[in-house]
Scaffold this motif. Structure first.
Motif, PDB file in Angstrom:
ATOM      1  N   THR A   1     -13.549  -1.301 -12.187  1.00  0.00           N
ATOM      2  CA  THR A   1     -12.618  -2.352 -11.206  1.00  0.00           C
ATOM      3  C   THR A   1     -11.638  -1.171 -10.335  1.00  0.00           C
ATOM      4  N   VAL A   2     -10.674  -1.131 -10.635  1.00  0.00           N
ATOM      5  CA  VAL A   2     -10.033  -0.244  -9.763  1.00  0.00           C
ATOM      6  C   VAL A   2     -10.514   1.071  -9.098  1.00  0.00           C
ATOM      7  N   ASN A   3     -11.392   1.513 -10.062  1.00  0.00           N
ATOM      8  CA  ASN A   3     -12.135   2.924  -9.193  1.00  0.00           C
ATOM      9  C   ASN A   3     -13.045   2.599  -8.521  1.00  0.00           C
ATOM     10  N   GLN A   4     -13.469   1.354  -8.264  1.00  0.00           N
ATOM     11  CA  GLN A   4     -14.458   0.707  -7.435  1.00  0.00           C
ATOM     12  C   GLN A   4     -13.653  -0.152  -6.328  1.00  0.00           C
ATOM     13  N   GLY A   5     -12.406  -0.289  -6.350  1.00  0.00           N
ATOM     14  CA  GLY A   5     -11.721  -1.099  -4.977  1.00  0.00           C
ATOM     15  C   GLY A   5     -11.684  -2.402  -5.587  1.00  0.00           C
ATOM     16  N   VAL A   6     -11.779  -2.964  -6.854  1.00  0.00           N
ATOM     17  CA  VAL A   6     -11.908  -4.422  -7.287  1.00  0.00           C
ATOM     18  C   VAL A   6     -10.269  -4.482  -8.280  1.00  0.00           C
ATOM     19  N   ASP A   7      -9.637  -5.221  -7.803  1.00  0.00           N
ATOM     20  CA  ASP A   7      -8.282  -5.677  -8.389  1.00  0.00           C
ATOM     21  C   ASP A   7      -8.434  -6.636  -9.753  1.00  0.00           C
ATOM     22  N   PRO A   8      -8.163  -6.116 -10.888  1.00  0.00           N
ATOM     23  CA  PRO A   8      -8.485  -6.801 -11.957  1.00  0.00           C
ATOM     24  C   PRO A   8      -7.477  -8.137 -12.241  1.00  0.00           C
ATOM     25  N   ARG A   9      -6.307  -7.899 -11.443  1.00  0.00           N
ATOM     26  CA  ARG A   9      -5.403  -9.106 -11.467  1.00  0.00           C
ATOM     27  C   ARG A   9      -6.080 -10.501 -10.751  1.00  0.00           C
TER      28      ARG A   9
ATOM     29  N   SER B   1      -8.147 -20.474 -23.834  1.00  0.00           N
ATOM     30  CA  SER B   1      -7.563 -19.788 -22.727  1.00  0.00           C
ATOM     31  C   SER B   1      -6.055 -19.259 -22.900  1.00  0.00           C
ATOM     32  N   VAL B   2      -5.998 -18.136 -22.726  1.00  0.00           N
ATOM     33  CA  VAL B   2      -4.640 -17.319 -22.888  1.00  0.00           C
ATOM     34  C   VAL B   2      -3.825 -16.977 -21.556  1.00  0.00           C
ATOM     35  N   ARG B   3      -2.780 -17.325 -21.380  1.00  0.00           N
ATOM     36  CA  ARG B   3      -2.117 -17.005 -20.230  1.00  0.00           C
ATOM     37  C   ARG B   3      -0.727 -16.078 -20.486  1.00  0.00           C
ATOM     38  N   PHE B   4      -0.136 -15.490 -19.619  1.00  0.00           N
ATOM     39  CA  PHE B   4       0.560 -14.660 -20.051  1.00  0.00           C
ATOM     40  C   PHE B   4       2.127 -14.669 -19.330  1.00  0.00           C
ATOM     41  N   GLY B   5       3.447 -14.763 -20.292  1.00  0.00           N
ATOM     42  CA  GLY B   5       4.802 -14.634 -19.819  1.00  0.00           C
ATOM     43  C   GLY B   5       5.205 -13.457 -19.854  1.00  0.00           C
ATOM     44  N   GLU B   6       6.479 -13.250 -19.836  1.00  0.00           N
ATOM     45  CA  GLU B   6       6.968 -11.864 -19.884  1.00  0.00           C
ATOM     46  C   GLU B   6       7.244 -11.477 -21.476  1.00  0.00           C
ATOM     47  N   GLN B   7       6.895 -10.280 -21.514  1.00  0.00           N
ATOM     48  CA  GLN B   7       7.051 -10.027 -23.057  1.00  0.00           C
ATOM     49  C   GLN B   7       8.555  -9.857 -23.452  1.00  0.00           C
ATOM     50  N   PRO B   8       8.733 -10.468 -24.598  1.00  0.00           N
ATOM     51  CA  PRO B   8      10.419 -10.773 -25.173  1.00  0.00           C
ATOM     52  C   PRO B   8      10.854  -9.444 -25.624  1.00  0.00           C
TER      53      PRO B   8
ATOM     54  N   ASN C   1      -7.287  -7.194 -30.189  1.00  0.00           N
ATOM     55  CA  ASN C   1      -6.353  -6.870 -29.055  1.00  0.00           C
ATOM     56  C   ASN C   1      -6.948  -7.381 -27.694  1.00  0.00           C
ATOM     57  N   SER C   2      -7.616  -8.299 -27.412  1.00  0.00           N
ATOM     58  CA  SER C   2      -7.740  -8.758 -26.168  1.00  0.00           C
ATOM     59  C   SER C   2      -6.663  -9.253 -25.242  1.00  0.00           C
ATOM     60  N   VAL C   3      -5.762 -10.007 -26.149  1.00  0.00           N
ATOM     61  CA  VAL C   3      -4.555 -10.201 -25.208  1.00  0.00           C
ATOM     62  C   VAL C   3      -3.673  -9.208 -24.891  1.00  0.00           C
ATOM     63  N   ARG C   4      -3.710  -8.108 -25.645  1.00  0.00           N
ATOM     64  CA  ARG C   4      -3.125  -6.752 -25.132  1.00  0.00           C
ATOM     65  C   ARG C   4      -3.860  -6.109 -23.968  1.00  0.00           C
ATOM     66  N   ILE C   5      -5.122  -6.319 -24.064  1.00  0.00           N
ATOM     67  CA  ILE C   5      -5.785  -5.947 -22.788  1.00  0.00           C
ATOM     68  C   ILE C   5      -5.586  -6.537 -21.621  1.00  0.00           C
TER      69      ILE C   5
ATOM     70  N   ARG D   1      -3.073  -8.440 -20.710  1.00  0.00           N
ATOM     71  CA  ARG D   1      -1.850  -8.295 -20.301  1.00  0.00           C
ATOM     72  C   ARG D   1      -1.730  -6.952 -19.763  1.00  0.00           C
ATOM     73  N   ARG D   2      -2.218  -6.027 -20.204  1.00  0.00           N
ATOM     74  CA  ARG D   2      -2.108  -4.493 -19.628  1.00  0.00           C
ATOM     75  C   ARG D   2      -2.809  -4.475 -18.222  1.00  0.00           C
ATOM     76  N   LEU D   3      -3.758  -5.268 -18.145  1.00  0.00           N
ATOM     77  CA  LEU D   3      -4.724  -5.223 -16.898  1.00  0.00           C
ATOM     78  C   LEU D   3      -3.781  -6.314 -15.828  1.00  0.00           C
ATOM     79  N   GLY D   4      -3.076  -7.151 -16.452  1.00  0.00           N
ATOM     80  CA  GLY D   4      -2.618  -8.054 -15.284  1.00  0.00           C
ATOM     81  C   GLY D   4      -3.387  -9.259 -15.095  1.00  0.00           C
ATOM     82  N   CYS D   5      -4.590  -9.354 -15.839  1.00  0.00           N
ATOM     83  CA  CYS D   5      -5.616 -10.385 -15.431  1.00  0.00           C
ATOM     84  C   CYS D   5      -4.987 -11.819 -15.430  1.00  0.00           C
ATOM     85  N   ARG D   6      -5.661 -12.678 -14.766  1.00  0.00           N
ATOM     86  CA  ARG D   6      -5.061 -14.149 -14.343  1.00  0.00           C
ATOM     87  C   ARG D   6      -4.987 -14.914 -15.834  1.00  0.00           C
TER      88      ARG D   6
END
Length: 699
Positions: free
Chosen positions: A440-448, A692-699, A462-466, A468-473
């Protein structure tokens, strides 16, 4: 009437059974590395038991079985392919040795030069020479050719690859050598380079032929045994095999050209991922991740297109084996549920690339494993229920997992077992994130801007961690996610690709020559549709060319709007499409430059299903862990980094109310997977059954 799709992985063999109305059931059984077909029969036996039938009666209801296997890939990786000879044009025995000149570390002179796929002592030079325009410079001396074939016979090889210079321009010599081999060495498998991969680059064409020939003896036996053992077990339907190009072909065709199925299993996950991302999230930019026990396979779908690449290496680039053959672009790293956690000489925690695999498996399996894995870490954290793993078919030993983590990870790091287990998941997550960043990023694609599809039995750990770490929608886990590749296989079309090499320029376009090539490809595609594709629900032919600007070395693939390029309007449309494609890939175009076309292709695609909808319905309902309707979910103690031990709600995957938002932390379980929803995330079911999982702020 039932359809079966079986994906043989490094740890588990996955099966999805689809009924005529789209209702499906999912099953897993341990892979048997010494005999992969036994694993296929085992998982079919597990499914038969769930249906309350004998395996023979169950298989007797099947009309089609699609098989994805890494058997051919494993043979290339481990060097267990057949003893193969290579016949080349006289004076050019070093095609496989010289490669294409690239080096991964150009200034590291301590790295030894890689050995050719077929050694020089099994490379034979054939007299005769074809020029680039197809004219014959030197005739083929048949007496000398027979003498060369006699040398091949004395070498006691099991297969032969033939790659003569410019056979793509005129294959007369290559075909005659093939006929002489059939006459002098009857029954010996032979691959002709112009037939298997009509590419203009000599090394890639030779490498394709060499790999294909070297696999033919083994894969012919494998496919023959697969069909015969399935028939003996009671299956009398059609056996298909997944290709590296994201389609399926008959088992006999796979045996005849095994290079088509090298990347068989991983190519199917993007097919299913694209479908569910569009259905559930309404997006066509998708990161598809398939987490198995041994590997983490990732691919990127952009604008709804499944990516393909010809720059395919088995092993390190420039040092491994170049396939030179198009396949679905999937990146694999040694990270999965069975990846082993260890401490290196510097005292740092590592996870993978070694895997416990199916044998002996993670420590918790109780099959002799002693090194802790990602699965052991998740069990120690309370994320996995030791009594319901694989629907209760396998009970996990949590105490053994904790003991292994304590001894091998926690003690050297001077931390608690919980902290060690959480660190194992953190390192595994980072390994997987880096694999996604590469595509993604290394090929100019924004994972967000993309949705992450979590597939594979271990995806939920650990897909939720992944994501969130990438900032996926969002993260989307389809209900068939535990068998994502098998689901893609059951959705796939019967497909064949036909290719030809023909050079022309947009500024001096040879319309007659181009149309002749396209007409020949069309005839082949129509013959496929009338043959293997007979009886399909729908068939279509798609055309494309490989083209480049005149000053470029590498080409890109551009779809054609029609099967003809005759006339200035059709040519102008192609030129516009090329510029647009180039701009989309590289952010620039050169309208003043001539365009060179070097390769042509026709893809015949035959639909086997009226629709691709797959649902886990009443016949295949997953037994959930929650209580009855209207009651709250069950709970269990689970550990989350930053929050410690938390009494965590446990929801049944198949009982989630569509579009009802539920905050984490939570654990969502089905028979074949567990999704860990960390604090700060919000999840909801979809009408299709996906999560479907979406993300808020980590408490």
């Amino acid at each position: 009437m039932l359809q079966f799709a079986v994906d043989t992985g490094g740890t588990f063999t996955d099966l999805i059974v689809r009924e005529a109305d789209g209702c499906a059931r999912m099953f897993k059984a341990p892979t048997t590395p010494a005999d992969p077909i036994a694993g296929v029969l085992d998982v079919l036996g597990v499914a038969a038991g769930e249906y309350g039938l004998t395996r023979a009666d169950f298989l007797g209801r099947g009309v089609r079985l699609v098989h994805a296997t890494t058997h051919a890939l494993n043979a290339v990786v481990t060097g267990t392919t057949a003893r193969t000879a290579l016949i080349v044009t006289a004076g050019h025995p070093d095609i496989l040795t010289l490669r294409e000149g690239g080096r991964d570390q150009p200034f590291n002179f301590a790295i030894p030069y890689p050995e050719p796929y077929i050694p020089r002592n099994l490379t034979f030079e054939m007299p005769g020479r074809i020029l680039a325009d197809g004219s014959i410079l030197t005739d083929l001396d048949e007496a000398a050719a027979r003498a060369v074939i006699a040398e091949v016979a004395r070498a006691e090889v099991e297969a032969v690859a033939v790659c003569l210079l410019w056979s793509i321009a005129n294959p007369v010599h290559e075909r005659r050598v093939g006929a002489l081999l059939a006459e002098c060495l009857p029954g010996l498998p032979v691959t002709l380079s112009h037939a298997i991969n009509p590419a203009i680059r000599e090394f890639r064409r030779a490498s394709s032929a060499a790999v294909d020939a070297s696999l033919k003896p083994m894969m012919a036996v494998y496919m023959r045994h697969l069909e015969s053992r399935l028939k003996e077990a009671g299956f009398h339907g059609r056996t298909l095999v997944v290709t590296s190009q994201g389609g399926v072909i008959d088992a006999a065709d796979a045996a005849a050209a095994p290079i088509h199925i090298l990347n068989s299993g991983p190519s199917m996950a993007p097919v299913a991922g694209r479908y569910f991302a569009a259905l559930d999230e309404g997006v066509d930019d998708v990161i598809v991740a398939d987490t198995g026990g041994t590997t983490y396979d990732v691919s990127l779908v952009q604008r709804g297109e499944i990516p393909a690449t010809r720059n395919t290496w088995i092993g390190p680039p420039y040092r491994g084996v170049m396939i030179g053959f198009p396949w679905v672009d999937v990146k694999s790293v040694g990270a999965g549920g069975g990846s082993i956690a260890w401490i290196d000489e510097g005292g740092l925690l590592r996870v993978g690339p070694r895997s416990a695999g199916a044998v002996p498996g993670p420590v918790a399996y109780g099959r002799g494993g002693t090194e802790p894995t990602v699965t052991d870490a998740s069990l120690a954290l309370g994320h996995l229920d030791p009594g319901t793993f694989l629907g209760g078919a396998m009970r996990l030993d949590r105490d053994a997992a904790r003991a292994a983590l304590a001894q091998r990870i926690a003690a050297p790091l001077g931390c608690s077992v919980e902290e060690a287990a959480d660190a194992v998941l953190t390192v595994a997550t980072e390994n997987m994130v880096q694999a996604i960043l590469d595509i993604t990023v290394n090929q100019g694609v924004d994972p967000r801007n993309a949705v992450l599809i979590g597939g594979g039995g271990a995806a939920g750990l650990n897909s939720v961690r992944i994501a969130r770490r990438l900032g996926c929608r969002s993260l989307l886990v389809p209900q068939v996610g535990p068998v994502l590749s098998a689901a893609g296989a059951v959705m796939s079309d019967l497909r064949a690709d036909f290719r030809a090499a023909f050079f022309t320029r947009s500024t001096a376009f040879d319309a007659a020559g181009a149309d002749a090539v396209l007409a020949e490809l069309t005839d082949k595609a129509k013959a496929f549709i009338a043959g293997p594709g007979a009886g399909s629900i729908e068939a279509q032919i798609r055309y494309a060319v490989e083209a480049r600007y005149a000053t470029q070395v590498w080409e890109i693939e551009v779809p054609l709007r029609d099967s003809l390029l005759a006339g200035p309007e059709a040519l102008a449309a192609f030129v516009a499409d090329f510029h647009a494609r180039h701009r989309a890939l590289f952010s620039f175009e050169d309208p003043t430059s001539a365009i060179e076309i070097i390769g042509w292709s026709a893809e015949a695609r035959c639909r086997l299903n009226r629709d691709n909808h797959i649902r886990i319905g009443a016949a295949g309902a997953e037994p959930g862990q929650g209580t009855g309707q209207g009651e709250g979910p069950a709970t269990r103690r689970a550990y989350f980094g930053g929050a410690g031990w938390v009494e965590t709600p446990v929801h049944a995957f198949d009982r989630l109310e569509p579009d009802r938002e539920i905050p984490g932390p939570a654990i969502v379980e089905s028979r074949l997977t567990t999704i860990v929803v960390e604090p700060g995330a919000i999840f909801q079911g979809r009408p299709s059954g996906s999560l479907s999982v979406r993300f808020g702020e980590q408490p």
